[in-house]
Design a protein around this motif. Structure first.
Motif, PDB file in Angstrom:
ATOM      1  N   UNK A  21      16.297  -2.748  23.693  1.00  0.00           N
ATOM      2  CA  UNK A  21      15.969  -4.175  23.683  1.00  0.00           C
ATOM      3  C   UNK A  21      15.615  -4.673  25.076  1.00  0.00           C
ATOM      4  N   UNK A  22      16.305  -4.151  26.081  1.00  0.00           N
ATOM      5  CA  UNK A  22      16.028  -4.534  27.461  1.00  0.00           C
ATOM      6  C   UNK A  22      14.602  -4.141  27.842  1.00  0.00           C
ATOM      7  N   UNK A  23      14.195  -2.942  27.435  1.00  0.00           N
ATOM      8  CA  UNK A  23      12.836  -2.477  27.724  1.00  0.00           C
ATOM      9  C   UNK A  23      11.810  -3.341  26.995  1.00  0.00           C
ATOM     10  N   UNK A  24      12.103  -3.700  25.754  1.00  0.00           N
ATOM     11  CA  UNK A  24      11.184  -4.553  24.985  1.00  0.00           C
ATOM     12  C   UNK A  24      11.038  -5.923  25.629  1.00  0.00           C
ATOM     13  N   UNK A  25      12.167  -6.510  26.014  1.00  0.00           N
ATOM     14  CA  UNK A  25      12.147  -7.824  26.662  1.00  0.00           C
ATOM     15  C   UNK A  25      11.344  -7.774  27.959  1.00  0.00           C
ATOM     16  N   UNK A  26      11.553  -6.717  28.721  1.00  0.00           N
ATOM     17  CA  UNK A  26      10.844  -6.556  29.985  1.00  0.00           C
ATOM     18  C   UNK A  26       9.344  -6.443  29.753  1.00  0.00           C
ATOM     19  N   UNK A  27       8.966  -5.691  28.742  1.00  0.00           N
ATOM     20  CA  UNK A  27       7.548  -5.511  28.415  1.00  0.00           C
ATOM     21  C   UNK A  27       6.915  -6.850  28.020  1.00  0.00           C
ATOM     22  N   UNK A  28       7.628  -7.632  27.217  1.00  0.00           N
ATOM     23  CA  UNK A  28       7.132  -8.945  26.793  1.00  0.00           C
ATOM     24  C   UNK A  28       6.945  -9.840  28.013  1.00  0.00           C
ATOM     25  N   UNK A  29       7.937  -9.849  28.908  1.00  0.00           N
ATOM     26  CA  UNK A  29       7.849 -10.691  30.108  1.00  0.00           C
ATOM     27  C   UNK A  29       6.661 -10.291  30.972  1.00  0.00           C
ATOM     28  N   UNK A  30       6.386  -9.000  31.050  1.00  0.00           N
ATOM     29  CA  UNK A  30       5.249  -8.524  31.841  1.00  0.00           C
ATOM     30  C   UNK A  30       3.947  -9.086  31.282  1.00  0.00           C
ATOM     31  N   UNK A  31       3.786  -9.027  29.965  1.00  0.00           N
ATOM     32  CA  UNK A  31       2.569  -9.553  29.343  1.00  0.00           C
ATOM     33  C   UNK A  31       2.454 -11.064  29.560  1.00  0.00           C
ATOM     34  N   UNK A  32       3.577 -11.773  29.459  1.00  0.00           N
ATOM     35  CA  UNK A  32       3.558 -13.218  29.676  1.00  0.00           C
ATOM     36  C   UNK A  32       3.223 -13.544  31.128  1.00  0.00           C
ATOM     37  N   UNK A  33       3.730 -12.743  32.045  1.00  0.00           N
ATOM     38  CA  UNK A  33       3.437 -12.968  33.460  1.00  0.00           C
ATOM     39  C   UNK A  33       1.948 -12.777  33.746  1.00  0.00           C
TER      40      UNK A  33
END
Length: 88
Positions: A21-33
């Motif tokens: 889940x941490x990796x998924x959240x990080x990936x989502x944040x990267x796309x949003x950034x």
């Protein structure tokens, strides 16, 4: 610390799930950034492209239970409004 075999297994499962889940959240944040950076640069084409890539990533987070559906919809809505406002 866990004592019974069942609680030890649950602790292992929780840690594994936490990491995924941490990796998924990080990936989502990267796309949003990336969308945020494109909006900040004022390049509407880049912002549209980044948003188009971020939307499925956010919704995938919803199906995996990392992000709430309303949260993802709200983020997409607000970002798309900001992208649209660049041209105005």
């Amino acid at each position: 610390m866990a004592n019974t075999p069942q609680s030890k297994k649950r602790a292992r499962q929780n840690e594994a799930r936490f990491n995924v889940n941490k990796a998924r959240r990080s990936r989502i944040r990267t796309f949003l950034r990336k969308v945020e950076e494109a909006i900040a640069s004022g390049d509407q084409d880049a912002a549209k492209g980044a948003l188009r890539e971020a939307q499925p990533e956010l919704m995938r987070g919803v199906t995996k239970g990392v992000v709430h559906k309303n949260t993802a919809s709200r983020k997409i809505s607000r970002l798309s409004a900001r992208v649209k406002a660049i041209s105005a």
